[in-house]
Design a protein around this motif. Structure first.
Motif: not given
Length: 795
Positions: A284-305
């Motif tokens: 449905p329009e309004g549902v967002v499926l998110v592929d969340i890889p791994g356990t974070g990122d070394f970059n602070s901004e990407r880790d925060d996201i």
């Protein structure tokens, strides 16, 4: 007399775009007849009726807004009551139809997240998949829209965000040659960190970039031109067209024989990717499926996201393949992170999704099979039996883990499905399993039901609040004396003040439940921090391969995150004993559910019910008719007031939950910074010593006690906020409702037509719900009476 204003005052503009055009109309103009293709016909009908109801409500509100701003003399100033009404109108007019429903696919390397997502959206090779290897390099959000094209937006780091990571990467690599001849120079596990850092620099700056200093790299031109907007937009007529363009952005690239990618890449600069599909038959329009890889990122901004995305997921599917679900630790770590999201975020449902459920070696399975009552003759029978056993076993284990961390009233514990066994490969091939047996349709059905429930709730609240505003406006122009002596000063006003006092005491008692577990947690943390820290800083083979890892931890304030390596968080480790004690109580305070008498929201509900009862009794004593708009006006304003307050509570709970962690991290920041500056021989041991001494010093000076106080202060701030908002909103309600008797009669344009229209829309809510139930019952009856449409699978 000044009316208390809404939380954020909206500037009144006579040329407001919202007034010129019905909000959301342009968005729905294209493909509106296809919007609910993902639903069966009965659900489509209900959704279309909700859509019409919402659209008509917005039209009424826009007309009302136009009438007000055209009748008010702005040069003479706007009365406070009118400002309040205009703010309420604009807030509703501009309110989105539905906040996105985020469903996170949270899994480790090679678990099959992308393959599963491809199957759910019915696009076989849309996101890159690559067997057991790490394939998706960044967080990818997939949703459907009204466009007839496939579209992707690649969001990039800002210049400042990349400079921060560049400095950290060069600091890691600059130290590699120090300490030669010592055991620290044997890279061991650190080789993965170095390899990742080198790869990032070479992708952007070319061969030899890893040998340059931070200042030299700042002066080096990037291999690929970066748009000023920091957003790259891709479009395609077909899924395969967009997929081919996306591949180089989201697939982890491998280098050539010399370790360098032959083509320039910008992957290190990518924050996340948004993909929008044309109107989908399955999502449905309004549902967002998110592929969340791994356990974070070394970059602070990407880790925060990464963390923020997990926190805004209302549903989390922990992904683990069938061969790792028993005995593997990866999904246990992800489950732990998901439970934290359930405590601090908006997550209300966690499930374990076991992928690659068609993989089974029959001779081995038959040899190890313990239950021999039923004969297994085919691969398919073995797979179904094994999957059923996995479901039972993992459901029991998962429920036990949830019970230890969550309150007994949590609705998650009553979920009909805690574990799904899915096969993306068999969904496409259907050689061993039927489409239904792959359980992909079951996940889609869950998504549809979740969306339908959210849409129903949102539209119901929206129409009810809109009706309340029209009731309020109609009251301004009423010729009756609305508020009689019964209401104040000795009536409703005094009753409300008394109930607020009672509520304040209830909130105090509710929050007091945290005192004992907090104290126990602090005692436990003080007894265990040395052991925990020593375990984290000690490696069985000494310091070999640990130097750069520890430096990365210190550079990031006690955290090391990588898309390929296990996440390290020293702050989380030493605060875990506190969270182990407080989690069940914290969950009880902020969760709704059956028999949750200790929760905060039930206290707010009790307060609301007492006001409704008082208003109803007031209507009876004042000879109001049972359907009088006067009674409904006050009741509706109470609902709006409490609804906004509950939203404030849920947003605040994250700050409260994370206050202990943030307090500890801030206390240890200095020792991390000091350790990060260590260079030369024996640097690893010296870094460890600085961290240990720093923690010892802070603990002796009351670090854990200050963290406890910080959480208690946060609870008090929430209580004060609740009381202040409650008093302000109640004051607003009574002031507006009693404006006639207070001598503050405000002449407003005639809105009787709009009021009657809203009254009809409000009444139609129940009819839609009743019709939906009837249609669903008929649909279920027809399904039961018809033969199964699913034929036997191929053997």
């Amino acid at each position: 007399m000044e009316y208390p204003m809404a939380d954020a005052e909206v500037f009144v503009d006579q040329e407001s775009p919202s007034a010129k055009e019905e909000p959301g109309k342009k968005r729905r103009r294209s493909g509106s007849h296809l919007k609910f293709r993902a639903f069966p016909s009965a659900e489509q009908s209900a959704l279309k009726e909700y859509e019409k109801l919402e659209s008509r409500t917005r039209r009424v509100l826009s007309t009302t807004y136009q009438k007000i701003i055209q009748s008010v003399f702005f040069e003479d100033g706007i009365p406070s009551g009118v400002k309040y009404l205009i703010n309420r109108l604009l807030t509703l007019i501009e309110k989105p139809s539905l906040e996105p429903v985020y469903i996170g696919l949270f899994g480790s390397t090679g678990a099959g997240k992308s393959s599963l997502l491809n199957a759910i959206i019915n696009e076989k090779m849309f996101l890159p998949v690559s067997g057991e290897s790490t394939c998706t390099s960044c967080l990818v959000q997939v949703s459907s829209g009204v466009s007839d094209k496939y579209e992707a937006k690649i969001h990039l780091l800002s210049d400042q965000e990349w400079k921060e990571e560049l400095r950290n990467l060069t600091e890691l690599l600059d130290k590699r040659e120090e300490g030669q001849g010592s055991e620290e120079n044997d890279w061991g596990d650190d080789s993965d960190i170095a390899e990742e850092a080198v790869q990032k620099l070479q992708m952007l700056y070319g061969r030899g970039a890893e040998n340059k200093s931070y200042e030299e790299l700042l002066r080096t031109k990037l291999r690929e031109k970066i748009p000023t907007s920091k957003i790259i937009t891709l479009k395609g007529e077909e899924a395969s067209e967009l997929s081919a363009q996306l591949d180089s952005y989201i697939r982890i690239q491998t280098g050539d024989a010399d370790g360098q990618s032959s083509e320039p890449q910008i992957q290190p600069l990518i924050k996340y990717v948004e993909v929008t599909l044309p109107n989908s038959e399955v999502i449905p329009e309004g549902v967002v499926l998110v592929d969340i890889p791994g356990t974070g990122d070394f970059n602070s901004e990407r880790d925060d996201i990464w963390k923020k995305t997990i926190n805004k997921c209302s549903v989390i599917w922990v992904i683990s393949d069938i061969e790792r679900v028993s005995g593997g630790k990866a999904h246990e770590v992800l489950l732990k992170e998901s439970l934290k999201a359930c405590q601090r975020g908006v997550c209300t449902d966690i499930s374990l999704v076991v992928t690659k459920a068609d993989k089974l070696y029959l001779p081995e399975y038959l040899r190890e099979r313990k239950d021999g009552k039923q004969t297994i003759g085919t691969q398919r029978e073995a797979i179904l039996e094994r999957n059923g056993a996995v479901k039972l076993q993992r459901s029991r284990i998962l429920k036990e883990k949830l019970k230890r961390k969550l309150p007994s009233s949590s609705m998650i514990l009553d979920a009909p499905d805690l574990v799904y066994t899915v096969s993306a490969q068999e969904y496409w091939q259907q050689e061993l399993l039927s489409e239904e047996e792959t359980e992909i349709p079951k996940l889609r059905e869950y998504v549809r039901k979740r969306f339908l429930r959210e849409k129903r709730r949102t539209v119901t609240e929206y129409v009810a609040e809109a009706f309340g505003i029209l009731l309020l406006m109609d009251n301004f122009n009423s010729k009756e004396n609305f508020m009689e002596d019964y209401f104040h000063p000795s009536g409703l006003k005094r009753f409300v003040e008394e109930r607020v006092t009672v509520l304040e005491k209830d909130v105090d008692q509710c929050f007091a439940q945290m005192e004992q577990p907090l104290q126990e947690g602090v005692r436990s943390a003080k007894l265990s921090y040395r052991r925990i820290l020593s375990g984290r800083l000690t490696r069985s083979k000494g310091n070999q391969g640990f130097h750069q890892t520890l430096k990365a931890v210190c550079l990031k304030n006690g955290i090391f995150a990588s898309r390929t390596l296990a996440r390290i968080d020293l702050n989380e480790d030493i605060t875990q004993p506190i969270y182990d004690k407080i989690d069940p109580i914290f969950g009880s305070i902020f969760r709704t559910g059956k028999d949750n008498h200790a929760g905060l929201l039930p206290h707010l509900d009790a307060f609301k019910l007492s006001l409704h009862e008082r208003i109803r009794n007031a209507g009876l004593r004042s000879d109001w008719k049972s359907d009088s708009y006067k009674q409904r006006l006050l009741s509706q304003e109470v609902n709006v007031m409490l609804g906004a307050l509950e939203g404030h509570v849920l947003r605040k709970k994250r700050c409260i939950y994370e206050s202990v962690y943030i307090s500890i991290q801030n206390e240890l920041k200095y020792c991390y910074e000091e350790a990060a500056q260590v260079t030369g021989k024996k640097a690893c041991e010296r870094m460890k010593d600085i961290i240990k001494r720093g923690v010892e010093r802070q603990v002796a000076e009351g670090m854990f006690e200050r963290a406890q106080s910080r959480m208690q202060e946060q609870f008090q701030e929430l209580k004060s906020g609740i009381m202040e908002k409650m008093k302000m909103r109640i004051s607003t309600m009574l002031a507006l409702a009693s404006s006639k008797t207070e001598g503050l009669y405000i002449e407003l344009p005639d809105v009787k037509t709009e009021y009657k229209e809203m009254e009809k829309l409000y009444k139609s809510l129940r009819e839609i719900a009743e019709n939906a139930v009837l249609r669903k019952g008929l649909q279920d009856f027809l399904i039961r009476m018809s033969p199964s449409k699913v034929g036997p699978a191929k053997s």
